[in-house]
Design an enzyme around this catalytic site. Structure first.
Site: not given
Ligand code: 3EB
Length: 364
Positions: A238, A168, A161, A345
């Site tokens: 978010r 990215r 990840y 998630e």
């Molecule tokens: C978090 O809140 C959980 O790397 O694009 C959630 C949504 C999460 C998007 C991303 C990662 C991503 O960190 C993980």
């Protein structure tokens, strides 16, 4: 009263319902995401991969909501389509939906600066996507969907990840994109290696009107996460609040049991579910505050729930019923979450224009 006709609609259908739609209906499809165990994709060849609407097949098993594995975005207006390398897209005047399936191959020796194959695939995919958006003038990304094999694995001394977030962010920077503040909504999930090449699978929805990037006051912005979560902070917001014509669309990014920047309730799936919903509620409050109207609430969302352990699904659903009410629309999928201690998630979409066929219970 609001007119029934809307600019962009999302519909949830089973794969066979989708495949069985008329040619005219399919011509209105901007793009789609279909989730299914890889064996269930076999025999779906009646779908024309090359000339049909762009879609991604994500090899994740549906645990519940079985009839509803395809999220389909349709437009009311005329579409054009095209392809740049592995990137396929359709667009109308306002929005573009693109899909990309990138095999993980090592960087060519000339360009090799110790990039891992996944990092290289990610940077390359994102550079190609941004180049297309610049060329066709859809400057604003509304939502990215990212799926990769073995997200909790590690190679080259780096969690996969984190390899992804590295590639990215390098692409964001190389393409002049902001990595703080105005960043798109997104999700990043892992699938069990299942296919010959286990590619990185990306979908993107982009537009010509800037969305509002929503943050969650309970959580540190992901783009400010400290180094312990990887050498680059993840480039996502978010949620994104999008105005299209008279419609407001809200894309809530993948949301987990994180408060501040820390995972809470490791090993307690019920408490993680409760915390995740508290985070989604906080994002909704923020979206309502920024739009100046109480447009969104927990009961009018369409949820996709990524569950690490299939056996946890009933507990998660019960907790969702406690928080949301008996009736809510959700599809549950088996997936790996980017932090090893996260058990689930949840992402969600809301909008007045959304057509929701009841998590598979209703026909289109
Ligand atoms: C978090 O809140 C959980 O790397 O694009 C959630 C949504 C999460 C998007 C991303 C990662 C991503 O960190 C993980």
């Amino acid at each position: 009263m609001k007119p029934a006709a809307t600019v962009l609609q999302s519909t949830h259908l089973s794969f066979s319902e989708f495949a069985g739609q008329s040619g005219q209906w399919k011509n209105s499809v901007l793009g789609s995401l279909c989730f299914s165990h890889p064996s269930q994709f076999a025999g779906q060849d009646n779908f024309d991969h090359l000339s049909g609407p762009p879609f991604i097949q994500v090899p994740m098993s549906i645990i519940d909501g079985a009839d509803c594995c395809c999220e389909i975005w349709r437009s009311q207006t005329a579409l054009t389509q095209g392809q740049r390398g592995a990137l396929r897209y359709r667009c109308d005047n306002e929005t573009l939906f693109g899909v990309m399936v990138m095999p993980e191959v090592p960087a060519a020796p000339s360009e090799q600066n110790q990039q891992t194959p996944l990092q290289h695939a990610t940077e390359s995919a994102y550079r190609q996507i941004f180049a297309l958006l610049d060329e066709l003038d859809y400057p604003f990304v509304l939502r990215f969907w990212n799926y990769m094999a073995d997200i909790n694995g590690a190679s080259h001394g780096l969690e996969r990840y984190h390899q992804f977030t590295l590639g990215r962010q390098d692409a964001f920077l190389a393409c002049g994109r902001e990595v703080i503040g105005k960043v798109p909504a997104a999700c990043a999930l892992g699938y069990t290696p299942a296919m010959a090449q286990n590619p990185l699978i990306i979908a993107v929805l982009a537009g010509r009107t800037a969305p509002l990037a929503i943050e969650n006051p309970r959580q540190m912005s992901a783009y400010r996460y400290p180094l312990q979560y990887g050498p680059r902070s993840p480039s996502f917001s978010r949620a994104s609040l999008v105005s299209l014509g008279q419609d407001a669309l809200l894309f809530i990014s993948g949301t987990a049991s994180i408060v501040g920047h820390e995972t809470l309730h490791a090993k307690d799936v019920v408490a993680q579910t409760r915390e995740t919903l508290a985070n989604i509620k906080a994002v909704l409050d923020e979206a309502n505050r920024q739009s100046g109207q109480p447009l969104f609430n927990l009961a009018n969302l369409y949820y996709r729930v990524y569950v690490r352990h299939v056996a946890d699904m009933l507990l998660i659903r019960e907790e969702m019923q406690r928080s949301i009410g008996a009736e809510f629309k959700a599809v549950f999928l088996q997936a790996d979450i980017c932090r090893p201690d996260l058990l689930l998630e949840i992402e969600a979409t809301a909008g007045h224009s959304l057509t929701l066929s009841g998590a598979g219970r209703g026909k289109p």
